[in-house]
Design an enzyme around this catalytic site. Structure first.
Site, PDB file in Angstrom:
ATOM      1  N   ASP A  56       4.630  -0.400   7.568  1.00  0.00           N
ATOM      2  CA  ASP A  56       3.387  -1.021   7.129  1.00  0.00           C
ATOM      3  C   ASP A  56       2.753  -0.232   5.970  1.00  0.00           C
ATOM      4  O   ASP A  56       2.579   0.993   6.074  1.00  0.00           O
ATOM      5  CB  ASP A  56       2.425  -1.032   8.338  1.00  0.00           C
ATOM      6  CG  ASP A  56       1.204  -1.882   8.113  1.00  0.00           C
ATOM      7  OD1 ASP A  56       1.354  -3.109   8.011  1.00  0.00           O
ATOM      8  OD2 ASP A  56       0.091  -1.315   8.044  1.00  0.00           O
ATOM      9  N   ASN A 101       4.488 -14.574  30.767  1.00  0.00           N
ATOM     10  CA  ASN A 101       3.733 -14.293  32.004  1.00  0.00           C
ATOM     11  C   ASN A 101       2.500 -15.177  32.174  1.00  0.00           C
ATOM     12  O   ASN A 101       1.636 -14.910  33.009  1.00  0.00           O
ATOM     13  CB  ASN A 101       3.366 -12.802  32.094  1.00  0.00           C
ATOM     14  CG  ASN A 101       2.346 -12.400  31.041  1.00  0.00           C
ATOM     15  OD1 ASN A 101       2.042 -13.191  30.143  1.00  0.00           O
ATOM     16  ND2 ASN A 101       1.809 -11.194  31.136  1.00  0.00           N
ATOM     17  N   GLU A 114       6.743  -2.073   3.409  1.00  0.00           N
ATOM     18  CA  GLU A 114       5.817  -3.062   2.876  1.00  0.00           C
ATOM     19  C   GLU A 114       5.112  -2.371   1.720  1.00  0.00           C
ATOM     20  O   GLU A 114       4.114  -1.676   1.912  1.00  0.00           O
ATOM     21  CB  GLU A 114       4.783  -3.497   3.937  1.00  0.00           C
ATOM     22  CG  GLU A 114       3.924  -4.651   3.439  1.00  0.00           C
ATOM     23  CD  GLU A 114       2.532  -4.690   4.058  1.00  0.00           C
ATOM     24  OE1 GLU A 114       2.106  -3.712   4.703  1.00  0.00           O
ATOM     25  OE2 GLU A 114       1.852  -5.710   3.875  1.00  0.00           O
ATOM     26  N   HIS A 116       3.773 -12.822   8.523  1.00  0.00           N
ATOM     27  CA  HIS A 116       2.569 -13.103   9.310  1.00  0.00           C
ATOM     28  C   HIS A 116       1.278 -12.969   8.505  1.00  0.00           C
ATOM     29  O   HIS A 116       0.196 -13.169   9.045  1.00  0.00           O
ATOM     30  CB  HIS A 116       2.524 -12.135  10.504  1.00  0.00           C
ATOM     31  CG  HIS A 116       2.410 -10.702  10.038  1.00  0.00           C
ATOM     32  ND1 HIS A 116       3.427 -10.059   9.359  1.00  0.00           N
ATOM     33  CD2 HIS A 116       1.397  -9.812  10.109  1.00  0.00           C
ATOM     34  CE1 HIS A 116       3.038  -8.841   9.046  1.00  0.00           C
ATOM     35  NE2 HIS A 116       1.809  -8.662   9.487  1.00  0.00           N
ATOM     36  N   ASP A 117       1.381 -12.594   7.237  1.00  0.00           N
ATOM     37  CA  ASP A 117       0.176 -12.401   6.417  1.00  0.00           C
ATOM     38  C   ASP A 117      -0.045 -13.530   5.412  1.00  0.00           C
ATOM     39  O   ASP A 117      -0.986 -13.462   4.613  1.00  0.00           O
ATOM     40  CB  ASP A 117       0.272 -11.077   5.636  1.00  0.00           C
ATOM     41  CG  ASP A 117       0.117  -9.873   6.542  1.00  0.00           C
ATOM     42  OD1 ASP A 117      -0.549  -9.988   7.589  1.00  0.00           O
ATOM     43  OD2 ASP A 117       0.662  -8.804   6.201  1.00  0.00           O
ATOM     44  N   ASP A 169       4.714 -12.290  24.635  1.00  0.00           N
ATOM     45  CA  ASP A 169       4.999 -10.948  25.158  1.00  0.00           C
ATOM     46  C   ASP A 169       6.478 -10.594  25.018  1.00  0.00           C
ATOM     47  O   ASP A 169       7.287 -11.410  24.579  1.00  0.00           O
ATOM     48  CB  ASP A 169       4.543 -10.847  26.630  1.00  0.00           C
ATOM     49  CG  ASP A 169       4.945 -12.082  27.415  1.00  0.00           C
ATOM     50  OD1 ASP A 169       6.108 -12.496  27.274  1.00  0.00           O
ATOM     51  OD2 ASP A 169       4.098 -12.648  28.148  1.00  0.00           O
ATOM     52  N   ASP A 220       7.657  -1.871  14.131  1.00  0.00           N
ATOM     53  CA  ASP A 220       6.728  -1.815  13.003  1.00  0.00           C
ATOM     54  C   ASP A 220       6.013  -0.463  13.042  1.00  0.00           C
ATOM     55  O   ASP A 220       5.319  -0.155  14.008  1.00  0.00           O
ATOM     56  CB  ASP A 220       5.715  -2.970  13.157  1.00  0.00           C
ATOM     57  CG  ASP A 220       5.199  -3.477  11.829  1.00  0.00           C
ATOM     58  OD1 ASP A 220       4.870  -2.637  10.979  1.00  0.00           O
ATOM     59  OD2 ASP A 220       5.110  -4.701  11.654  1.00  0.00           O
ATOM     60  N   ASP A 228      -0.280 -15.878  30.366  1.00  0.00           N
ATOM     61  CA  ASP A 228      -1.674 -15.514  30.052  1.00  0.00           C
ATOM     62  C   ASP A 228      -2.091 -16.050  28.680  1.00  0.00           C
ATOM     63  O   ASP A 228      -3.156 -15.694  28.166  1.00  0.00           O
ATOM     64  CB  ASP A 228      -1.880 -13.991  30.130  1.00  0.00           C
ATOM     65  CG  ASP A 228      -1.026 -13.251  29.111  1.00  0.00           C
ATOM     66  OD1 ASP A 228      -0.239 -13.903  28.379  1.00  0.00           O
ATOM     67  OD2 ASP A 228      -1.148 -12.016  29.019  1.00  0.00           O
TER      68      ASP A 228
HETATM   69  C1  NOJ Z   1      -0.110  -5.125   6.501  1.00  0.00           C
HETATM   70  C2  NOJ Z   1       0.132  -5.952   7.712  1.00  0.00           C
HETATM   71  O1  NOJ Z   1       1.203  -6.813   7.482  1.00  0.00           O
HETATM   72  C3  NOJ Z   1      -1.159  -6.665   8.027  1.00  0.00           C
HETATM   73  O2  NOJ Z   1      -1.003  -7.654   8.996  1.00  0.00           O
HETATM   74  C4  NOJ Z   1      -2.151  -5.619   8.429  1.00  0.00           C
HETATM   75  O3  NOJ Z   1      -3.410  -6.223   8.639  1.00  0.00           O
HETATM   76  C5  NOJ Z   1      -2.318  -4.535   7.363  1.00  0.00           C
HETATM   77  N1  NOJ Z   1      -1.052  -4.105   6.824  1.00  0.00           N
HETATM   78  C6  NOJ Z   1      -2.987  -3.341   7.929  1.00  0.00           C
HETATM   79  O4  NOJ Z   1      -2.151  -2.688   8.845  1.00  0.00           O
END
Ligand code: NOJ
Length: 531
Positions: free
Chosen positions: A198, A26, A239, A311-312, A32, A101, A28
């Site tokens: 999570d 979109n 996780e 992503h971490d 999305d 998630d 921005d």
């Molecule tokens: C794990 C997630 O992968 C991370 O991105 C997040 O900051 C922490 N848990 C807290 O939710």
């Protein structure tokens, strides 16, 4: 042996989407849900059959969506409920499962539960969180400072393992458990196929005994959530930052009805000493970790997750070897090591065409709350240059740049300046350029996933390691129903590797000149044979 449910899960190949950075439909500058819909055909072509979407629920976005203020609504930045409905339908039309998630350990401080909870000591939500007159432990929060924050309004401290705007939920309160049953039921009825959970190992704590995770009720709470008949068909991946075999078994064995599987993170520290310091390591060490957890998985009948990225963490290959000269070889070698084993492959966006960690020039380019807090906390001690260098090596933002679909002005991600700078190497590393190359990582990913799909040995087969621990390569075979596949991964400059079978037929290699099982393997060369 696995039952039918886990045998079916073994066929899954999951693609992880960080929605902010995947595709902006979109205009921005923020990715999305409609952007995801646009790319479903691409994902189908890659050969995955499930997507995990990082949180897209209503959120103040202090931690890019992991701070949720309404679990049953979509954040306007990402779209709305109709968009998610359409996304699920369109995915299902292509035989792609959708995993959401589930963030059960904490909410945003903007969630209604917390807003009510902090008002007084006796309101219906007062025990939804951990409130005390004094901090009960000396725990530190993940991104600096005490894990206890004082609230003037309630005149007490609350616990937050993450940001101060992310208070930890009190799962010992049955009302909290009931709320999460409802959330899981809501999305299950809505059509989702499962959840990535999570930090779910943190939902049971024991403050008195200083236990922050895997507390005394962990199995009871997880089984209470996912073992219910109406939702036990869902796929769930935890996780879980736990290292021992016994916990892995208890959390994920099929008959226990807790989680379907969990991420085992031991290899995530590969190539580094702590979060911010490089530590060169050989892929043989990665092989040894993988091989250990494979044997745990076979011995105990556990589903294993085959992942290197998320992503971490900065993109894995950035710390795994010589990406300047051997990016293609390294990326395809690591993909082969992982995706020919037994377990469920998880591919993080951009990994499939060899994305590298992005580098930033200034702290103003970083967006991650963890990176910014680290900078402020250590600027004086280390100086600007060193802290930036550390962050460029280890920060979470280094895997969160917009997916570089092509080399155009905004990389085909958006029509406008994105919320976080484009990858610093986007002109050399983007999907379009990769696909035009003779050495295309994307094409190799496609081939290996196709191979996995077409050869049951790779999905279900027994594992036998043929190489010796002292070898600087890895050869193993996977056997099933009388069929046999042999996988060969070389880690050193050159190696002479003999496959102990005469009739090896080459199925796939990252060396375009390889035609058969001849012995000479160059650095990071891989080959997969049918016997
Ligand atoms: C794990 C997630 O992968 C991370 O991105 C997040 O900051 C922490 N848990 C807290 O939710």
């Amino acid at each position: 042996m696995f039952g039918k449910k886990y045998n079916d899960f073994l066929k899954m190949v999951v693609y992880q989407i960080y929605p902010r950075s995947f595709k902006d439909a979109n205009g921005d500058g923020i990715g999305d849900l409609r952007g995801i819909i646009e790319k479903l055909d691409y994902l189908k072509e890659l050969g995955i059959n499930a997507i995990w979407i990082c949180p897209c629920f209503k959120s103040p976005q202090a931690d890019n969506g992991y701070d949720i203020s309404d679990y049953c609504d979509i954040d306007p930045e990402f779209g709305n409920m109709e968009d998610i409905k359409e996304l699920i339908n369109e995915a299902h039309n292509r035989d792609i499962k959708v995993l959401m998630d589930l963030v059960a350990n904490h909410t945003s401080s903007e969630h209604k539960w917390f807003k009510e909870s902090k008002k007084s000591k006796n309101n219906p939500y007062s025990d939804y969180y951990y409130w005390y007159d004094e901090p009960q432990t000396d725990w530190q929060a993940m991104w600096g400072g005490s894990a206890w924050e004082y609230s003037n309004e309630r005149n007490q401290y609350y616990l937050h393992h993450y940001d101060i705007t992310m208070p930890d939920l009190n799962w010992d309160n049955p009302k909290v458990r009931e709320e999460f049953n409802k959330i899981v039921d809501f999305w299950s009825n809505f059509g989702v196929d499962g959840f990535r959970c999570d930090v779910i190992h943190e939902i049971s704590k024991d403050l008195k005994n200083n236990i922050m995770s895997m507390g005394p009720h962990i199995h009871e709470y997880i089984n209470g959530l996912f073992g219910r008949p109406e939702v036990e068909h869902l796929f769930t991946v935890g996780e879980c930052w736990v290292w021992n075999e016994e916990s892995f078994c208890k959390l994920t064995k099929e008959e226990r009805k807790e989680l379907s599987t969990m991420f085992q993170f031991q290899h995530i520290s590969f190539g580094r000493d702590g979060k911010y310091t490089p530590k060169p390591q050989s892929l043989t060490e990665l092989r040894d970790i993988l091989s250990h957890w494979q044997s745990v998985s076979y011995k105990n009948d556990l589903l294993y997750t085959l992942f290197t990225d998320n992503h971490d963490q900065p993109y894995f290959i950035s710390r795994a070897g010589d990406t300047k000269n051997k990016r293609y070889e390294l990326a395809t070698c690591i993909a082969t090591m992982f995706y020919t084993l037994r377990g469920i492959p998880f591919i993080y966006q951009g990994q499939e065409f060899g994305s590298l960690a992005s580098e930033f020039d200034s702290i103003d380019d970083f967006r991650d709350i963890g990176a910014i807090n680290y900078y402020n906390d250590y600027l004086e001690e280390f100086g600007k240059e060193k802290v930036l260098q550390q962050l460029n090596f280890g920060s979470r933002d280094n895997a969160r740049h917009p997916v570089a679909w092509d080399g155009s002005e905004f990389n085909g991600f958006s029509d406008v300046e994105p919320w976080i700078p484009l990858s610093s190497n986007n002109k050399e590393i983007n999907l379009k350029k990769d696909c035009e190359s003779e050495k295309s990582i994307f094409k190799f990913y496609k081939s290996i996933l196709k191979l996995r799909k077409e050869n049951d040995e790779i999905v279900y087969g027994e594992l036998k390691i043929l190489s010796r621990p002292e070898d600087t390569y890895w050869v193993f075979e996977r056997s099933y129903n009388g069929g046999k596949i042999v996988v060969c991964c070389n880690f050193e400059e050159e190696n002479n590797i003999i496959i102990p079978y005469k009739n090896a037929k080459l199925l796939l290699s990252n060396n375009i000149d390889r035609k058969d099982a001849s012995n000479n393997y160059s650095a990071y060369e891989v080959a997969i044979y049918r016997i």
